[in-house]
Design a protein around this motif. Structure first.
Motif, PDB file in Angstrom:
ATOM      1  N   LEU A 145       0.757  -1.247   0.027  1.00  0.00           N
ATOM      2  CA  LEU A 145      -0.002   0.006  -0.067  1.00  0.00           C
ATOM      3  C   LEU A 145       0.811   1.259   0.067  1.00  0.00           C
ATOM      4  CD1 LEU A 145      -2.735  -0.955   2.510  1.00  0.00           C
ATOM      5  CD2 LEU A 145      -2.601  -1.268   0.140  1.00  0.00           C
ATOM      6  N   ARG A 160      -6.379  -2.538   3.946  1.00  0.00           N
ATOM      7  CA  ARG A 160      -5.417  -3.597   4.458  1.00  0.00           C
ATOM      8  C   ARG A 160      -5.948  -4.732   5.118  1.00  0.00           C
ATOM      9  NH1 ARG A 160      -0.735  -3.602   7.289  1.00  0.00           N
ATOM     10  NH2 ARG A 160      -0.154  -1.594   6.628  1.00  0.00           N
ATOM     11  N   GLN A 164      -5.372  -8.610   3.633  1.00  0.00           N
ATOM     12  CA  GLN A 164      -5.132  -9.664   4.831  1.00  0.00           C
ATOM     13  C   GLN A 164      -6.115 -10.890   4.692  1.00  0.00           C
ATOM     14  OE1 GLN A 164      -4.561  -7.349   8.382  1.00  0.00           O
ATOM     15  NE2 GLN A 164      -2.491  -7.160   7.872  1.00  0.00           N
ATOM     16  N   VAL A 170       0.778  -7.047   4.242  1.00  0.00           N
ATOM     17  CA  VAL A 170       0.623  -5.782   3.564  1.00  0.00           C
ATOM     18  C   VAL A 170       1.428  -4.517   4.050  1.00  0.00           C
ATOM     19  CG1 VAL A 170      -1.351  -4.006   3.125  1.00  0.00           C
ATOM     20  CG2 VAL A 170      -1.797  -6.529   3.577  1.00  0.00           C
ATOM     21  N   GLU A 172       3.849  -1.136   3.718  1.00  0.00           N
ATOM     22  CA  GLU A 172       3.609   0.083   3.346  1.00  0.00           C
ATOM     23  C   GLU A 172       4.871   0.890   2.786  1.00  0.00           C
ATOM     24  OE1 GLU A 172       1.176   2.996   5.736  1.00  0.00           O
ATOM     25  OE2 GLU A 172      -0.412   1.069   5.929  1.00  0.00           O
TER      26      GLU A 172
END
Ligand SMILES: NC(=O)c1ccc[n+]([C@@H]2O[C@H](COP(=O)([O-])OP(=O)(O)OC[C@H]3O[C@@H](n4cnc5c(N)ncnc54)[C@H](O)[C@@H]3O)[C@@H](O)[C@H]2O)c1
Ligand SMILES: O=C(O)C(=O)C[C@]1(C(=O)O)C=C[C@@H](O)C=C1
Length: 312
Positions: A145, A160, A164, A170, A172
């Protein structure tokens, strides 16, 4: 979630829908596409419950909209979604480049920018279209992300949580860092693979080479079967970073060329040895990251990360 909309129902969007359906997290999936034949396939495969070629109809009543078209389409979609996105809905994308997508969102989404969370699943294949979609595509894969300073924390948390639930990890990072990394490890390799195959195909006697090409060639060129429109858009969207990586690679080729010219056996072997060691270490690390934790009760937990069991 009552309704999820997928704009661009191919490998990436179709797999997201199948995965969330399998996790029991979505009641109805609406697909927006530009080809009726592909939408019909998606309906037949149970990826979609409803399909339309109208963006306005497709996002009506939706709680989450995923843009999974080639990145060249996103500016126009953002421009329309500024007015079409239902109040309270979250918007995200699965595009392979992030600085361009962030800039387009900023230019076109207006007040709805806070509801947008840019993302990129690091999972895929050389296949495209709804028929390529798989419910397990994102399991044990990473989805990066690149939230904007304007992205609402609630929207980021929601996106997120959904990735998941697809079984993904995930992380960032910033759009710029993302684009620098993926220029090197994804975009350049695709460019090289397309370049090699096209160069052979253009030779008048190219057929002879293809006739004898075997597994080494197949492994190096698997990704040259990828979608041309998608890779046109990625290459142009991440042009600056890709040009830098291309220059670094050209320098490396010149270095190898010099070693060949000079019959530098030790130099060549040293490059190959470093490369082999680095690749093997990378593979080992990947394997380790997928080992279940010793106390893991289910395969949903993997080293260093919690992957929820799909119930929210
Ligand atoms: N294929 C991969 O390995 C991979 C991995 C990660 C991210 N991505 C990114 O995900 C996105 C989708 O890739 P994919 O592999 O699923 O492609 P795909 O070709 O399988 O699916 C894309 C779909 O979008 C449709 N489409 C194009 N323009 C549209 C528009 N304006 N409105 C509605 N539908 C439209 C196409 O007809 C197609 O059905 C791309 O941005 C790509 O860069 C791809
Ligand atoms: O496995 C493939 O065929 C892919 O090309 C997947 C791949 C990659 O380069 O790793 C391609 C593009 C994406 O944005 C993410 C993943």
């Amino acid at each position: 979630m009552r309704r999820l909309t997928i704009v661009g129902v191919g490998l990436i969007g179709g797999s997201f829908a199948l995965s969330l359906k399998a996790a029991g997290l979505v009641r109805e999936v609406v697909g927006v596409g530009r080809s009726q034949a592909n939408l019909d396939t998606a309906l037949e495969l149970g990826i979609l419950d409803q399909a339309t070629t109208s963006l306005a109809q497709g996002v009506e009543g939706s709680e989450l909209v995923l843009l999974s078209t080639p990145v060249g389409q996103m500016g126009d979609l953002f421009r329309q979604l500024r007015d079409l996105l239902p109040p309270g809905a979250v918007l995200t994308d699965g595009g392979s480049t992030k600085s361009d997508v962030a800039a387009l969102a900023r230019a076109h989404l207006g007040e709805r920018l806070a509801d947008f969370v840019p993302g990129h699943p690091i999972a895929g294949a050389e296949f495209s279209g709804a028929s390529a979609a798989r419910a397990d595509l994102y399991r044990h894969k990473q989805v990066v992300l690149t939230p904007l300073p304007e992205s609402s924390p609630v929207a980021v948390a929601r996106v997120r949580q959904l990735w998941q639930a697809c079984g993904a990890l995930v992380p960032e990072m910033s759009p710029a860092q993302h684009d620098r990394i993926f220029a090197a490890v994804s975009h350049l390799p695709h460019l090289l693979s397309f370049a090699l195959v096209e160069e052979l195909a253009r030779r008048p006697d190219g057929e002879v080479f293809f006739q004898y090409a075997a597994s080494g060639f197949r492994d190096f060129t698997r990704i040259a079967s990828s979608h041309p429109e998608m890779w046109r858009d990625i290459s142009l969207a991440n042009r600056e970073a890709l040009l830098q990586e291309l220059e670094a690679y050209q320098a490396q080729l010149l270095r190898l060329r010099q070693m060949l010219l000079e019959h530098d056996a030790a130099g060549l072997e040293a490059v190959f040895a470093t490369s082999r060691q680095a690749r093997n270490a990378w593979l080992d690390k990947k394997k380790q990251a997928l080992q279940p934790l010793p106390d893991a009760a289910s395969s949903n937990r993997i080293a260093g990360n919690e992957v929820p069991d799909g119930k929210s």
